[in-house]
Scaffold this motif. Structure first.
Motif, short mmCIF file in Angstrom:
data_model
loop_
_atom_site.label_atom_id
_atom_site.label_comp_id
_atom_site.label_asym_id
_atom_site.label_seq_id
_atom_site.Cartn_x
_atom_site.Cartn_y
_atom_site.Cartn_z
N VAL A 125 0.85 -1.20 0.00
CA VAL A 125 0.00 0.00 0.00
C VAL A 125 0.88 1.25 0.00
CG1 VAL A 125 -1.77 1.29 1.26
CG2 VAL A 125 -1.93 -1.19 1.10
N TYR A 154 -9.47 -0.53 6.29
CA TYR A 154 -8.18 -0.89 6.90
C TYR A 154 -7.20 -1.18 5.78
CZ TYR A 154 -4.47 -3.27 9.31
OH TYR A 154 -3.22 -3.61 9.79
N HIS A 155 -6.02 -0.57 5.85
CA HIS A 155 -5.05 -0.77 4.76
C HIS A 155 -3.65 -1.10 5.27
CE1 HIS A 155 -7.85 0.55 1.62
NE2 HIS A 155 -8.28 1.44 2.50
N GLY A 156 -3.50 -1.36 6.56
CA GLY A 156 -2.18 -1.75 7.06
C GLY A 156 -1.68 -0.83 8.15
N GLU A 221 -10.92 -0.70 -0.20
CA GLU A 221 -10.98 -2.16 -0.31
C GLU A 221 -12.26 -2.48 -1.08
OE1 GLU A 221 -10.26 -3.75 4.04
OE2 GLU A 221 -10.84 -1.66 3.98
N ALA A 258 -6.87 -8.50 1.13
CA ALA A 258 -7.70 -9.51 1.79
C ALA A 258 -8.62 -10.22 0.80
CB ALA A 258 -8.53 -8.87 2.90
N LYS A 284 -1.32 -11.36 1.36
CA LYS A 284 -1.94 -12.46 2.10
C LYS A 284 -1.94 -13.79 1.34
CE LYS A 284 -4.82 -9.64 5.15
NZ LYS A 284 -4.39 -10.00 6.49
#
Ligand code: PMP
Length: 437
Positions: A125, A154-156, A221, A258, A284
């Motif tokens: 990201v 959520y991106h990290g 996302e 994800a 992932k």
């Protein structure tokens, strides 16, 4: 080989020295000690609640899609290990990385064509954000340096990703005034099958239009907001974002770390919408959960733009970029996934989760049960807080590994999970929900 530690000695040292995700130091929790893992089962070093083997309901946070200790992935790792485990990527290249990048371009939406092999999702990201900012700088528009996202994402955990995580999460409060200030639209209306909401779409379009001169990119996302709350939204919103970005000259980034590799029932979640981003992040399940590797893909437009800049190179180059072991295993994992009717398996799991989790909706304290692809969520009407541990233990008593989170019990099992084990996972989610309610 050193003498194996007893579980007690191991836990004592763990508590003293080892950081765990989002954990204090010295450690306060009692993590379960895993001795080995095979198929969908984790084998503990000693029984916990009388149980030694747990069916894995988490795929190690979305990643172990083929289960553990898979002979095909083991062979790929071993074969590569005997040739070379790592060489620097600056000035050198090798077949595993080149094959992997080519494969990724083949299976991701057109016109993504260039691949940066990063070493973790968060870094992919970071690289995506750098690509976008550098693109606009190269084009002589340095004011375009901010990001727009919607709430609930959520991106990290590294800097740029944190700045686009849900602003009500702990990270923003902790780092307020230090993180780059980004632009947040409201969270997308919930539901994969949600009817179009013209007011919401107008809200997002208006924000993109108003900030167009300072926006480098919109980052989201697609279809599933994962660690920010396990919420699903309509794919139609992705088409709306694509239109708004095109209209106002803003890049579009999809974080499929994800959702990638089949989890939602499409190979990539963007396919539900028939929309292609300018930049896409993968991680992932890329290596089937075996090794740490991620990828940032971009279109020729982005790459060519960067090449026209004062510094015509992408300014990023981690030591372990393109790691041959991870590349070889990732290539094998993708081939393995595409070698069988994975869509059918995801449908089977989706049906199993729908049937198995539906009764949880009747439990006290449960607000909603939702399922998409191989993702099942039981949403409570209250945070778990200290009950989280008891809920996880309730699942262990059912012989299942779950990691309850905030106000949720959720599962994303490996794709090889058989029907009996799936039923067991659902029973464990229900038992955990009953404990937490
Ligand atoms: N983006 C998304 C959508 C994620 O789910 C995650 C991991 N939970 C990340 C980025 C960060 O990936 P990593 O933990 O590998 O840095």
């Amino acid at each position: 080989m050193p003498e194996p530690l007893t579980p007690d000695a191991l836990l004592a040292l763990d508590r003293q020295h080892v950081w765990h995700p989002y954990a204090p130091m010295p450690g306060r929790a009692d993590p379960l000690v895993v001795e080995s893992a095979a198929g969908v089962r984790l084998r503990l070093a000693e029984p916990v609640e009388g149980v030694r083997e747990l069916v894995d309901g988490m795929s190690s946070w979305w990643s172990a899609i083929h289960g553990y200790n898979h002979p095909v992935l083991n062979d790929a790792a071993r074969g590569q290990l005997d040739r070379m485990s790592h060489v620097m990527f600056g000035g050198l290249t090798h077949e595993p990385a080149v094959r992997l990048a080519t494969r990724l371009v083949e299976i991701t939406p057109e016109p993504l064509r260039h691949v940066f092999l990063a070493d973790s999702g968060s870094v992919s990201v970071e690289v995506a954000v750098k690509m976008c900012l550098q693109y606009w700088r190269s084009l002589g528009r340095p004011a375009k340096q901010r990001l727009l996202t919607w709430r609930g994402g959520y991106h990290g955990d590294t800097w740029q990703p944190m700045a686009v995580c849900d602003p009500d999460g702990g990270m923003h409060r902790l780092w307020s005034g230090v993180l780059p200030e980004q632009i947040f639209a409201d969270a997308p209306p919930p539901g994969f099958d949600a009817e179009p909401d013209p007011a919401y779409e107008a809200h997002v379009r208006e924000l993109v239009a108003r900030h167009a001169d300072e926006l480098a990119a919109v980052i989201v996302e697609p279809v599933v907001q994962g660690a920010g709350g396990m919420r699903f939204h309509s794919p139609a919103l992705l088409r709306m974002l694509r239109e708004a970005c095109d209209e106002h000259d803003v890049l579009l980034v999809f974080d499929e770390i994800a959702t990638g590799f089949g989890r939602t029932g499409a190979l990539f979640a963007a396919e539900h919408a028939g929309v292609s981003p300018d930049v896409m992040c993968l991680g992932k399940a890329l290596t089937g959960g075996y090794l740490t590797m991620a990828a940032t893909l971009c279109t020729p437009r982005v790459a060519d733009g960067i090449s026209r800049g004062e510094l015509p190179v992408l300014a990023h180059g981690p030591t372990f970029m393109g790691n041959p072991l991870a590349s070889a295993v990732a290539g094998a994992s993708i081939d393995l996934l595409l070698s069988y009717d994975w869509r059918q398996e995801i449908k089977r799991i989706e049906t199993g989760l729908r049937d198995g989790l539906a009764p949880a909706a009747e439990l006290p304290g449960v607000r909603e049960v939702r399922v998409l692809g191989a993702i099942g969520v039981v949403q409570l009407d209250h945070p778990l807080d200290d009950a989280g541990m008891a809920a996880a233990r309730a699942a262990v008593r059912e012989g299942v590994w779950l990691r309850p989170f905030r106000d949720m019990l959720y599962t994303m099992p490996p794709y090889i999970t058989g029907d009996d084990d799936l039923a067991r996972i659902c029973a464990a989610v229900r038992a955990a929900a009953a404990t937490a309610g």
